[in-house]
Scaffold this motif. Sequence first.
Motif, PDB file in Angstrom:
ATOM      1  N   SER A   1       0.847  -1.186   0.000  1.00  0.00           N
ATOM      2  CA  SER A   1       0.000   0.000   0.000  1.00  0.00           C
ATOM      3  C   SER A   1       0.887   1.241   0.000  1.00  0.00           C
ATOM      4  O   SER A   1       2.099   1.151   0.195  1.00  0.00           O
TER       5      SER A   1
ATOM      6  N   MET B   1     -11.085  -6.926   1.083  1.00  0.00           N
ATOM      7  CA  MET B   1     -10.719  -5.603   0.552  1.00  0.00           C
ATOM      8  C   MET B   1     -11.134  -5.412  -0.906  1.00  0.00           C
ATOM      9  O   MET B   1     -10.927  -4.342  -1.478  1.00  0.00           O
ATOM     10  N   ALA B   2     -11.757  -6.436  -1.513  1.00  0.00           N
ATOM     11  CA  ALA B   2     -12.389  -6.234  -2.823  1.00  0.00           C
ATOM     12  C   ALA B   2     -13.605  -5.334  -2.687  1.00  0.00           C
ATOM     13  O   ALA B   2     -14.014  -4.663  -3.634  1.00  0.00           O
TER      14      ALA B   2
ATOM     15  N   THR C   1     -12.540  -1.004   1.619  1.00  0.00           N
ATOM     16  CA  THR C   1     -11.129  -0.658   1.472  1.00  0.00           C
ATOM     17  C   THR C   1     -10.789   0.596   2.247  1.00  0.00           C
ATOM     18  O   THR C   1     -11.610   1.114   3.012  1.00  0.00           O
TER      19      THR C   1
ATOM     20  N   TYR D   1      -4.816   1.691  -0.766  1.00  0.00           N
ATOM     21  CA  TYR D   1      -4.914   0.303  -1.235  1.00  0.00           C
ATOM     22  C   TYR D   1      -5.523   0.220  -2.644  1.00  0.00           C
ATOM     23  O   TYR D   1      -6.164  -0.763  -2.979  1.00  0.00           O
TER      24      TYR D   1
ATOM     25  N   TYR E   1      -4.144  -2.863  -4.604  1.00  0.00           N
ATOM     26  CA  TYR E   1      -4.542  -4.129  -3.972  1.00  0.00           C
ATOM     27  C   TYR E   1      -6.041  -4.373  -4.156  1.00  0.00           C
ATOM     28  O   TYR E   1      -6.471  -5.453  -4.569  1.00  0.00           O
ATOM     29  N   THR E   2      -6.848  -3.339  -3.858  1.00  0.00           N
ATOM     30  CA  THR E   2      -8.299  -3.487  -3.992  1.00  0.00           C
ATOM     31  C   THR E   2      -8.695  -3.754  -5.438  1.00  0.00           C
ATOM     32  O   THR E   2      -9.562  -4.601  -5.713  1.00  0.00           O
TER      33      THR E   2
ATOM     34  N   LYS F   1      -7.981  -7.386  -6.141  1.00  0.00           N
ATOM     35  CA  LYS F   1      -8.873  -8.334  -5.473  1.00  0.00           C
ATOM     36  C   LYS F   1     -10.298  -8.263  -6.029  1.00  0.00           C
ATOM     37  O   LYS F   1     -11.020  -9.263  -6.047  1.00  0.00           O
TER      38      LYS F   1
ATOM     39  N   GLN G   1     -13.080 -14.593   0.251  1.00  0.00           N
ATOM     40  CA  GLN G   1     -12.739 -13.216   0.607  1.00  0.00           C
ATOM     41  C   GLN G   1     -12.352 -13.169   2.087  1.00  0.00           C
ATOM     42  O   GLN G   1     -13.185 -12.894   2.959  1.00  0.00           O
TER      43      GLN G   1
END
Length: 254
Positions: free
Chosen positions: A95, A143-144, A147, A151, A154-155, A158, A183
């Motif tokens: 992050s 975190m999909a 969030t 991020y 990353y998000t 995901k 998840q």
Amino acid sequence: MRLQGKSAIITGAASGIGAGTAEVFAEQGARLVLVDRDIDGLHGVQDALAATGAEIRLCPGDVSERATAEAAVAMALEAFGRLDVLFNNAGVMTSGDFAEWDEDRWDELLDINLRGMYLMCHAAVPAMLAAGGGSIINTSSVMAVLTEPGYEAYTTSKAGIVGLTKALAVSYTDRGLRVNCIQPGWIDTPMNRRLAEELGGMDKLTPLIRQQQPLSRMITTREVGNLVAFLASDDSSGISGAAIPIDGAASAAI
Ligand SMILES: NC(=O)c1ccc[n+]([C@@H]2O[C@H](COP(=O)([O-])OP(=O)(O)OC[C@H]3O[C@@H](n4cnc5c(N)ncnc54)[C@H](O)[C@@H]3O)[C@@H](O)[C@H]2O)c1
């Protein structure tokens, strides 16, 4: 022994969720190809699972490279004659302030977390269809959908995994190949122990976990492994295209 005789590939198997799931799979009778770029870690997991008597092959490599995916599938076919399960789990979490992120950093994360999943699926699907279908389980994240600042990459990765999962499920479920994703919320893994160190110790992380995850503790890697084993097994034969939280009610909370 609900995975008795099943041939399974697990990526990110040298640590955390992948290693915990490898343990559950081995205990339930699966034959395993373990993939990771951490070769020493892979050997450590293989040694730890020796007592289960499971057949285990190691496939060191980087999941963002097609050669790794092809080698893993070829290894499963050569060693076990078929491929029934793919647990697509390798991933990294980094992050930082979005304005400071350059393309290289963005590409590096997306290459591992999302392109790696595509490459593994692309290599595995023909082999799994040839075996009459099977089960793919991809590791997304809470975190999909929930969030916080920093991020973005990353998000995005995901959330992309949820899309890949649903699209593959729609394409292949009628041919016996089920595709789901999990998840996870806060799981007790080296990834989170590293995060605790960055924050100044576990004492700093624990209040955040209590606040975000009503279960009020981290979930163990074996608890995640139990869910993945269920999705890998015929017991979950009606489930495909699902994104299943294992987050101690984190995604249910305001
Ligand atoms: N720990 C959590 O709380 C949590 C929560 C939600 C989602 N996840 C996801 O679960 C998955 C596993 O995470 P973990 O917590 O077990 O982390 P971890 O760091 O303990 O394990 C990840 C493993 O993936 C391997 N790996 C990383 N990049 C790789 C690459 N390019 N090629 C091959 N192997 C690679 C690492 O070597 C490591 O063994 C990740 O996809 C992560 O995003 C974790």
